[in-house]
Design an enzyme around this catalytic site. Structure first.
Site: not given
Ligand code: GLC
Length: 528
Positions: A213, A268
């Site tokens: 993330d 990400e």
């Protein structure tokens, strides 16, 4: 000895699984509910693995299921090594990984390295006093001379600074997202060790990799300088935080590569340009794969997509990098909703699955789901992303799946769009995806081949894929294919070669016009 940019990049002939795989994202809260409380859970995911096998994907990425107060629905973790009770138990997680592996499905977990929940014991300790040993695991600064936040960074959700004053200790802490998500300071060795420990915890339990993330945010320079005026109005998470991230990524890469079986990390890398995204692959020594948000946000336009594909090839080929392609995820309106018609969404599926690179599907796109209409009184997400997170309808009567009170409203036409209604209907979106995935798996040209963009009439993207046959390939599979996608809702002549029809938006056996594409048509033909 350090590698300089003029040294050749080591080449390997081994193709790791994640370069030929198709990955399917599961948002556990909305995928499948095993106990009728209206919230999806891990036993629910396990019970639906046959759906993924039937569809024909190779791996699943699970959005977070760790213990969390759910301020950001799991992206605010309070214990990385346990399962939130709303999703089940650690035994359920182990059973899910085993059940997936028994079906030859790989499992990727979300790993959230940039921040934790404000209820994580590390942060509770850190805010307890200025000299707590965990204090410097987070980013604390004195207020600016005017008493305001220490710099001009903005948070990602809500129109607010990325800083919150902790009144008890008189300092601000940094949070690129919600105040409930304080940023970790990766300059502290304790943070690096602890977050590496989280990776090892799950790798030791057998997972195949991680989706990391906002991983481009972890290498912040301690100076935390103001952003220039043109960026200061945007969320600071989009900024370039300096070289520190690359050093952290190299260490993470070494940790993951030390495990057998091609474990991987897909980042990400939520940045504004493909150029910057590509830097996080390093020279084959940082991320294994990186999401490309420039293409994700590209409008439905052939010229723009041609540009995206050319840019990605020119950036990634020299460093031996491999592209990824994504049309939908849990953070943005679904592409079926953005594109405005089912026929375009069908053409988009051909684009996604026939480009060179690893495609990531978002649960429900194979059912052609649109975003749910969420009335203000049912909105729950601080980032306004509820619509794409609507529960998946499995049965014609979805109340059988989600009980009387699903946590979010179901998507439009839920019963007619349910998996049950679409299985074995040759005209359904599900069977469209299934045929494409079967073709992709059968044809080396599609799952691992080279790609060459071809000239095409306006509004059409046309390309050729080819691969040298290898062991395990079906000798009858054509070595080369041509693909063309008509981005417009009108017919186009001389848009594709006249080879044998292999797949596309029309049904098998349906008549197509050789060389000519119909409105919103995409086609794959044999080309040698
Ligand atoms: C990533 C996630 C998003 C989350 C944010 C903060 O962008 O995809 O859902 O809110 O990080 O963790």
């Amino acid at each position: 000895m350090s590698i300089t940019s003029s040294d050749p990049i080591p080449q390997s002939h081994h193709v790791p699984w994640y370069r030929s795989a198709v990955v399917y994202q599961v948002y556990p809260r909305s995928f499948s509910d095993s106990d009728g409380d209206g919230v999806g859970d891990l036993p629910g995911v396990t019970s639906r693995l046959e759906h993924l096998v039937r569809l024909g994907v190779d791996a699943l990425w699970l959005s977070p299921f760790y213990r969390s107060p759910m301020a950001d629905f799991g992206y605010d973790v309070s214990d990385h090594c346990d399962v939130d009770p709303s999703f089940g138990t650690i035994a359920d997680a182990d059973e899910l990984v085993d059940a997936a592996h028994r079906r030859d499905l790989r499992v990727i977990l979300d790993w959230i390295p940039n921040h934790v929940s404000s209820e994580h014991p590390w942060f509770a300790a850190a805010r307890s006093s200025l000299d707590d040993p965990h204090r410097d695991w987070f980013v604390w600064r004195d207020p600016a001379p005017d008493g305001g936040p220490p710099n001009n960074w903005r948070a990602a959700f809500g129109d607010r600074p990325a800083w919150t004053l902790d009144e008890a200790t008189g300092q601000h802490y940094l949070h690129l997202f919600l105040p409930e998500q304080p940023d970790l300071d990766w300059n502290h060795p304790g943070v690096v060790e602890a977050m590496h420990g989280v990776l090892r915890f799950w790798l030791d339990r057998g997972v195949d990799g991680f989706r990391a993330d906002v991983v481009h945010c972890i290498g912040k320079d301690a100076a935390l300088e103001d952003l220039p005026d043109d960026l200061a109005a945007l969320p600071a998470m989009l900024a370039d935080f300096g070289p520190g991230t690359h050093e952290q990524l190299r260490r993470i890469r070494r940790l993951v590569d030390a495990y057998p079986g091609d474990r991987m990390v897909v980042g990400e890398t939520y940045v504004l340009s493909s150029e910057r995204m590509a830097t996080y692959l390093g020279r084959g020594d940082e991320l294994h794969l990186a999401f490309n948000f420039s293409a994700f946000h590209a409008p439905w336009d052939a010229a723009r997509w041609r540009d995206e594909v050319e840019t990605v090839q020119s950036l990634l080929d020299p460093v031996g990098g491999w592209p990824t392609w994504v049309l939908s995820n849990h953070d943005a309106p679904r592409h079926r909703t953005r594109l405005g018609s089912e026929s375009r969404a069908r053409a988009a599926a051909v684009l996604l699955l026939a480009l060179r690179g690893t495609p990531f599907l978002y649960m429900g796109e194979e059912l052609g789901l649109e975003d749910a209409l969420v009335p203000p009184e049912r909105a729950v997400d601080p980032g306004g992303r509820d619509g794409c997170r609507a529960p998946i309808p499995w049965h014609r009567d979805p109340s059988a799946d989600w009980g009387p009170d699903p946590w979010l409203p179901l998507p439009p036409d839920a019963g007619a769009r349910s998996a049950e209604a679409q299985y074995d209907d040759p005209g359904s979106m599900f069977e469209h995806y299934r045929r494409l995935l079967r073709l992709r798996r059968w044809l080396p040209a599609l799952h691992r081949g080279d790609m060459e963009l071809l000239d095409a009439p306006e509004g059409v993207l046309r390309w050729r894929r080819s691969a040298t046959p290898g062991p395990g390939d079906d000798p009858r599979a054509p070595r080369a294919v041509e693909v063309a996608v008509n981005f417009r809702s009108e017919e186009v002549d001389e848009a594709i070669a006249e080879g044998e029809w292999l797949g596309g938006t029309s049904l098998p056996g349906e008549a197509v016009e050789p060389g000519r594409l119909g409105p919103d048509e995409a086609r794959i033909v044999a080309a040698g």
